[in-house]
Motif scaffolding. Structure first.
Motif, mmCIF file in Angstrom:
data_model
loop_
_atom_site.group_PDB
_atom_site.id
_atom_site.type_symbol
_atom_site.label_atom_id
_atom_site.label_comp_id
_atom_site.label_asym_id
_atom_site.label_seq_id
_atom_site.Cartn_x
_atom_site.Cartn_y
_atom_site.Cartn_z
ATOM 1 N N TYR A 19 -4.074 -2.877 -9.869
ATOM 2 C CA TYR A 19 -3.634 -2.963 -8.919
ATOM 3 C C TYR A 19 -4.512 -4.108 -7.866
ATOM 4 C CZ TYR A 19 0.041 0.686 -8.681
ATOM 5 O OH TYR A 19 0.518 1.711 -8.945
ATOM 6 N N GLU A 20 -5.782 -3.307 -8.157
ATOM 7 C CA GLU A 20 -6.751 -4.926 -7.819
ATOM 8 C C GLU A 20 -6.218 -6.118 -7.911
ATOM 9 O OE1 GLU A 20 -8.671 -3.722 -5.353
ATOM 10 O OE2 GLU A 20 -8.021 -1.581 -5.861
ATOM 11 N N ARG B 61 3.722 6.120 -5.522
ATOM 12 C CA ARG B 61 3.800 5.657 -7.319
ATOM 13 C C ARG B 61 4.911 5.260 -6.831
ATOM 14 N NH1 ARG B 61 -0.769 6.773 -9.851
ATOM 15 N NH2 ARG B 61 -3.031 8.095 -8.953
ATOM 16 N N ASP C 83 -2.738 0.900 -14.046
ATOM 17 C CA ASP C 83 -4.301 1.386 -13.870
ATOM 18 C C ASP C 83 -4.788 0.788 -12.638
ATOM 19 O OD1 ASP C 83 -6.683 2.203 -14.549
ATOM 20 O OD2 ASP C 83 -7.080 -0.148 -15.626
ATOM 21 N N GLU C 84 -5.699 1.141 -12.036
ATOM 22 C CA GLU C 84 -5.875 0.718 -10.247
ATOM 23 C C GLU C 84 -6.117 -0.919 -10.414
ATOM 24 O OE1 GLU C 84 -6.204 1.924 -7.426
ATOM 25 O OE2 GLU C 84 -5.114 3.467 -8.390
ATOM 26 N N SER C 85 -7.684 -1.541 -12.156
ATOM 27 C CA SER C 85 -7.601 -2.712 -12.046
ATOM 28 C C SER C 85 -6.116 -3.400 -11.813
ATOM 29 C CB SER C 85 -8.308 -2.718 -13.639
ATOM 30 O OG SER C 85 -7.786 -2.573 -14.339
ATOM 31 N N GLN D 84 0.448 -0.939 0.257
ATOM 32 C CA GLN D 84 0.191 0.173 -0.574
ATOM 33 C C GLN D 84 1.035 0.903 -0.233
ATOM 34 O OE1 GLN D 84 -3.370 0.119 -0.833
ATOM 35 N NE2 GLN D 84 -3.377 -1.999 -0.320
ATOM 36 N N ARG E 295 1.728 1.356 -3.678
ATOM 37 C CA ARG E 295 0.944 1.900 -4.479
ATOM 38 C C ARG E 295 0.796 3.418 -4.161
ATOM 39 N NH1 ARG E 295 -5.437 -0.529 -4.357
ATOM 40 N NH2 ARG E 295 -5.668 0.411 -5.327
ATOM 41 N N LYS E 296 0.251 3.913 -3.189
ATOM 42 C CA LYS E 296 0.277 5.410 -2.496
ATOM 43 C C LYS E 296 1.332 6.062 -3.459
ATOM 44 C CE LYS E 296 -1.283 8.337 0.856
ATOM 45 N NZ LYS E 296 -1.481 8.324 2.338
#
Length: 92
Positions: A78-79, A63, A74-76, A57, A60-61
């Motif tokens: 990351y998910e 970058r 893309d956010e997907s 996290q 990710r936060k």
């Protein structure tokens, strides 16, 4: 006989240097696909994180994946990586 050298890598989340075997590799393939490489054998540009969701996290936060791999993620994606990491930590 010389002692065997242990390769060290830096975690993108916490910034600590750790042995490569303790970290998970995030790889950008030649086809520009981003994925977790749990074996450490996939070809492509790699970045490393600890096996904890907190480090994932943080990276990710901030970058840090995008900066290290020189691409927009893309956010997907990351998910999907978060789900794979949760499954990996649950198994170990």
């Amino acid at each position: 006989m010389k002692p065997k050298k242990i390769p060290m890598r830096m975690c993108l989340g916490c910034g600590e240097m750790k042995p490569k075997k303790e970290l998970i590799r995030v790889v950008k393939s030649p086809e520009d696909e981003i994925s977790l490489d749990l074996t450490g054998k996939k070809s492509g540009r790699g970045a490393y994180i600890c096996r904890s969701s907190e480090c994932f996290q943080k990276a990710r936060k901030g970058r840090r994946f995008e900066k290290s791999l020189s691409c927009r993620i893309d956010e997907s994606v990351y998910e999907v990586m978060a789900d794979e990491l949760a499954a990996e930590t649950k198994n170990n």
